[in-house]
Design an enzyme around this catalytic site. Structure first.
Site, short mmCIF file in Angstrom:
data_model
loop_
_atom_site.label_atom_id
_atom_site.label_comp_id
_atom_site.label_asym_id
_atom_site.label_seq_id
_atom_site.Cartn_x
_atom_site.Cartn_y
_atom_site.Cartn_z
CB SER A 1 8.57 65.40 -10.31
OG SER A 1 9.58 66.41 -10.35
CD GLU B 1 6.09 61.27 -5.75
OE1 GLU B 1 5.70 61.84 -4.79
OE2 GLU B 1 7.04 61.99 -6.37
CG ASN C 1 10.40 66.86 -6.74
OD1 ASN C 1 11.26 66.96 -5.81
ND2 ASN C 1 10.39 66.82 -7.83
CG HIS D 1 9.30 61.62 -9.51
ND1 HIS D 1 9.36 62.11 -8.06
CD2 HIS D 1 10.21 62.43 -10.01
CE1 HIS D 1 10.31 62.88 -7.79
NE2 HIS D 1 10.99 63.11 -9.13
#
Length: 292
Positions: A121, A154, A192, A142
């Site tokens: 990520s 993701e 993130n 992710h």
């Protein structure tokens, strides 16, 4: 790719790798967990088994279902044993050279049709894919942490990701019961980019005495509707992992919101990494990452 039982290899038996292996075995796929370190591998397998045992205690799985999931999981320290993999999910340490090297080695081991997924990520999917002679088969996937409990994944294509690989990835994630969101190959993706600054702000609030760890966690649960508070989540992720992810994003984005607060460095130095060490923000008798 059709959705019958597949052979899925997971590279790395740490927090994310063991969590992803749990997802694969629970879905009925033949799952091979790889790690170069035998002790790490056995710890990861123990984490997966512990999750299934705990699921039985909570009534979420029957004993037969848990035993079937355990039987679907195998471990290895020999990369050549991944030769029959339909999907490889890379979840090793966030080091670009390491990830590229692993995919390069696997080019000579697995069929050309094997999907390569990277759980990064913070690093470039395009950069990781450049380690393979077939970059078109590499897709960023992710998994939100903890992977067995969170439904979101993701999906980020690299510059040369092929359409077939993207479509097969979406179908595969759907077969796992996951919800996929497509994002761009950018540092931090979506989650993130939001999560790391927010977690840092919670740590700073704790340092400033705005509340206790318990009161901040309770406020997030009660008012924001999160499934767990920031400090319980950080204890599962591991403070060392948070520190590494935060620093990698800070180095790329140069945004001070990503820089880990001083408390992070103190906790890492003290070995208070979270659940896996028995003590982080909270203390734990059960050090399994997804224990009760």
């Amino acid at each position: 790719m059709n959705q019958e039982r597949k052979t899925v290899a997971v590279l790395g038996a740490g927090t994310m790798g063991s969590g992803i292996a749990t997802v694969m075995a629970r879905a009925g796929h033949s799952t091979l967990l790889f790690d170069v370190n035998e002790a790490n591998l056995q710890r990861g397998i123990g984490t997966v088994h512990g999750f299934f045992d705990n699921s039985v205690k909570k009534g979420k799985l029957t004993t037969d279902q848990a035993e079937a999931a355990k039987a679907a999981l195998h471990g290895t320290t020999d990369l050549t044993e991944l030769s029959r993999s339909d999907v490889v999910v890379e979840a090793v340490f966030e080091d670009l050279a390491l990830k590229k090297d692993l995919f390069g080695q696997l080019d000579d081991i697995v069929p050309e049709s094997t999907l390569f997924h990277t759980n990064t990520s913070t690093l470039s999917v395009t950069g990781i894919a450049s380690g393979s002679r077939i970059p078109g088969r590499v897709v960023g996937t992710h998994y939100c942490n903890p992977a067995p409990l969170m439904k979101l994944v993701e999906v980020a294509d690299g510059r040369h990701t092929a359409d077939w690989a993207h479509k097969a990835t979406i179908e595969f994630l759907h077969s796992l019961g996951k919800t996929s969101v497509v994002t761009q190959d950018r540092p931090g993706f979506i989650v993130n980019r939001f999560l790391i600054p927010w977690e840092n702000s919670c740590i700073l609030a704790l340092e400033a005495g705005l509340g206790t760890k318990e009161s901040i966690d309770a406020a997030v649960l009660g008012a924001l509707g999160h499934p767990m508070g920031p400090f319980r989540l950080l204890d599962i992720v591991g403070m060392d992992i948070h520190q590494q992810v935060a620093m990698r994003l800070y180095e790329q984005l140069r945004d001070p919101r990503f820089f880990p607060p001083p408390m992070v460095d103190r906790m890492v130095a003290a070995g208070d990494l979270g659940r896996k060490t028995g003590r982080g923000f909270y203390e734990y008798d059960d050090t399994r990452l997804f224990g009760s």
